[in-house]
Design a protein around this motif. Structure first.
Motif, PDB file in Angstrom:
ATOM      1  N   UNK A  37     -11.247  12.202   3.132  1.00  0.00           N
ATOM      2  CA  UNK A  37     -11.194  10.798   2.725  1.00  0.00           C
ATOM      3  C   UNK A  37     -10.340  10.665   1.476  1.00  0.00           C
ATOM      4  N   UNK A  38      -9.996   9.437   1.173  1.00  0.00           N
ATOM      5  CA  UNK A  38      -9.240   9.129  -0.048  1.00  0.00           C
ATOM      6  C   UNK A  38      -9.632   7.736  -0.494  1.00  0.00           C
ATOM      7  N   UNK A  39      -9.614   7.504  -1.791  1.00  0.00           N
ATOM      8  CA  UNK A  39      -9.971   6.212  -2.368  1.00  0.00           C
ATOM      9  C   UNK A  39      -8.844   5.782  -3.293  1.00  0.00           C
ATOM     10  N   UNK A  40      -8.268   4.619  -3.029  1.00  0.00           N
ATOM     11  CA  UNK A  40      -7.119   4.140  -3.783  1.00  0.00           C
ATOM     12  C   UNK A  40      -7.509   2.873  -4.534  1.00  0.00           C
ATOM     13  N   UNK A  41      -7.466   2.879  -5.869  1.00  0.00           N
ATOM     14  CA  UNK A  41      -7.765   1.651  -6.612  1.00  0.00           C
ATOM     15  C   UNK A  41      -6.599   0.666  -6.532  1.00  0.00           C
ATOM     16  N   UNK A  42      -6.938  -0.598  -6.517  1.00  0.00           N
ATOM     17  CA  UNK A  42      -5.953  -1.682  -6.423  1.00  0.00           C
ATOM     18  C   UNK A  42      -6.196  -2.645  -7.576  1.00  0.00           C
ATOM     19  N   UNK A  43      -5.163  -2.912  -8.354  1.00  0.00           N
ATOM     20  CA  UNK A  43      -5.260  -3.840  -9.476  1.00  0.00           C
ATOM     21  C   UNK A  43      -4.282  -4.986  -9.251  1.00  0.00           C
ATOM     22  N   UNK A  44      -4.798  -6.209  -9.299  1.00  0.00           N
ATOM     23  CA  UNK A  44      -3.959  -7.399  -9.070  1.00  0.00           C
ATOM     24  C   UNK A  44      -3.163  -7.252  -7.775  1.00  0.00           C
ATOM     25  N   UNK A  45      -3.848  -6.727  -6.745  1.00  0.00           N
ATOM     26  CA  UNK A  45      -3.294  -6.542  -5.391  1.00  0.00           C
ATOM     27  C   UNK A  45      -2.134  -5.548  -5.361  1.00  0.00           C
ATOM     28  N   UNK A  46      -2.122  -4.617  -6.294  1.00  0.00           N
ATOM     29  CA  UNK A  46      -1.117  -3.551  -6.298  1.00  0.00           C
ATOM     30  C   UNK A  46      -1.838  -2.209  -6.244  1.00  0.00           C
ATOM     31  N   UNK A  47      -1.557  -1.424  -5.225  1.00  0.00           N
ATOM     32  CA  UNK A  47      -2.172  -0.099  -5.096  1.00  0.00           C
ATOM     33  C   UNK A  47      -1.635   0.802  -6.197  1.00  0.00           C
ATOM     34  N   UNK A  48      -2.551   1.453  -6.922  1.00  0.00           N
ATOM     35  CA  UNK A  48      -2.133   2.275  -8.049  1.00  0.00           C
ATOM     36  C   UNK A  48      -1.881   3.712  -7.606  1.00  0.00           C
ATOM     37  N   UNK A  49      -0.686   4.205  -7.953  1.00  0.00           N
ATOM     38  CA  UNK A  49      -0.288   5.579  -7.652  1.00  0.00           C
ATOM     39  C   UNK A  49      -0.575   5.940  -6.198  1.00  0.00           C
ATOM     40  N   UNK A  50      -0.130   5.077  -5.311  1.00  0.00           N
ATOM     41  CA  UNK A  50      -0.412   5.296  -3.889  1.00  0.00           C
ATOM     42  C   UNK A  50       0.218   6.592  -3.386  1.00  0.00           C
ATOM     43  N   UNK A  51       1.392   6.943  -3.888  1.00  0.00           N
ATOM     44  CA  UNK A  51       2.015   8.190  -3.441  1.00  0.00           C
ATOM     45  C   UNK A  51       1.159   9.393  -3.802  1.00  0.00           C
ATOM     46  N   UNK A  52       0.614   9.407  -5.028  1.00  0.00           N
ATOM     47  CA  UNK A  52      -0.240  10.518  -5.436  1.00  0.00           C
ATOM     48  C   UNK A  52      -1.500  10.584  -4.590  1.00  0.00           C
TER      49      UNK A  52
END
Length: 291
Positions: A37-52
């Motif tokens: 699994x993976x969990x990606x935080x999103x701030x102001x509808x922008x995925x943070x460090x999605x590549x990482x």
């Protein structure tokens, strides 16, 4: 849609309501916890460090010998649609991949390849309330009874679940995992220690899951000139620390002010942690919310 999961969710190439999403009871994720699994935080509808995050997902899939069902562009398209359709500006995108459903129960991989099960959804990103952050939280220490590849973000999290439940039953926010006398991490967080103004961080090994927030803390410490040592931390150093923090995308930087009923330092959030929390907030506003 529930208060915690937005419609639509993604399942095996389709976007559909959560109530209509289903998998086979023979899915190996259900039978064995055979998945990642993976969990990606999103701030102001922008995925943070999605590549990482997607790179970590790919590394974990490779670590369990499971082919990635989507390439980087494919995952990004899924994430972007989930973000766009969810009602929250700050979100948490959950991705999960299992080895799929065979026609029987057998520990070994299916002899005839079966499609992986790919599932994803958006939920709200809920951070620590100000009053909790202001007073800090309590933790317990427990023996680390997990397997030897804790660096892989796999869904078989029973040891973590039991440790966290023990903490909850003891009225605490986290369980600190100790292996052979050495601090590794929390049941669902990374742990930092401050002693004499120096930030101590456990190193990235196979016995710790390296968090993206963990990386940010190290970057902020280095860029701001905070003394930093990345090394193994003995249990005695944990118990004599001036400050102890738990970090994650939802906890951000949260002081642990009591361990096993004993105060950490003076029993209050410390100045180094307060400074790091402010640096983190500045970073969130200037970087995370701008993509």
């Amino acid at each position: 849609m529930s208060p915690y999961v937005a419609d639509p969710v993604y399942l095996n190439g389709q976007f559909l309501p959560l109530a209509e999403a289903g998998i086979s009871p023979l899915d190996r994720g259900f039978l064995y916890g055979d998945g990642v699994y993976e969990l990606i935080p999103v701030y102001s509808r922008r995925a943070f460090r999605i590549d990482e995050h997607l790179n970590r997902l790919a590394a974990t899939l490779a670590g369990i010998k499971l082919a990635n069902p989507l390439d980087q562009a494919g995952w990004k398209a899924v994430v972007e649609k989930l973000i766009a359709d969810a009602p929250w500006d700050d979100q948490s995108i959950y991705l999960q991949v299992t080895r799929g459903a065979d026609n029987k129960r057998d520990h070994a991989f299916p002899t005839t390849p079966v499609p992986a099960t790919a599932f994803a959804f958006a939920g709200p990103l809920v951070t620590t309330p100000p009053d909790v952050r202001a007073r800090g939280v309590s933790a317990i220490s427990v023996a680390d009874q997990r397997w030897a590849r804790c660096d892989l973000k796999v869904i078989s999290l029973l040891a973590n679940v039991l440790a966290r439940q023990q903490a909850v039953e003891d009225g605490c926010a986290e369980a600190l995992l100790i292996r052979d006398g050495w601090l590794k991490e929390g049941a669902a967080s990374n742990i930092f220690v401050v002693k004499n103004g120096v930030l101590l961080a456990p190193p990235k090994t196979q016995l710790m899951l390296p968090g993206i927030t963990y990386d940010i803390i190290l970057e902020l410490a280095e860029s701001r000139g905070l003394p930093l040592e990345i090394r193994e931390i003995h249990e005695t150093e944990l118990r004599s620390a001036d400050e102890v923090w738990m970090t994650s995308s939802t906890k951000e930087v949260l002081a642990i002010t009591q361990i096993d009923g004993q105060p950490v330092g003076n029993g209050q959030p410390g100045p180094v942690g307060e400074q790091m929390w402010q640096w983190y907030q500045d970073f969130k506003q200037s970087v995370m919310r701008k993509g």
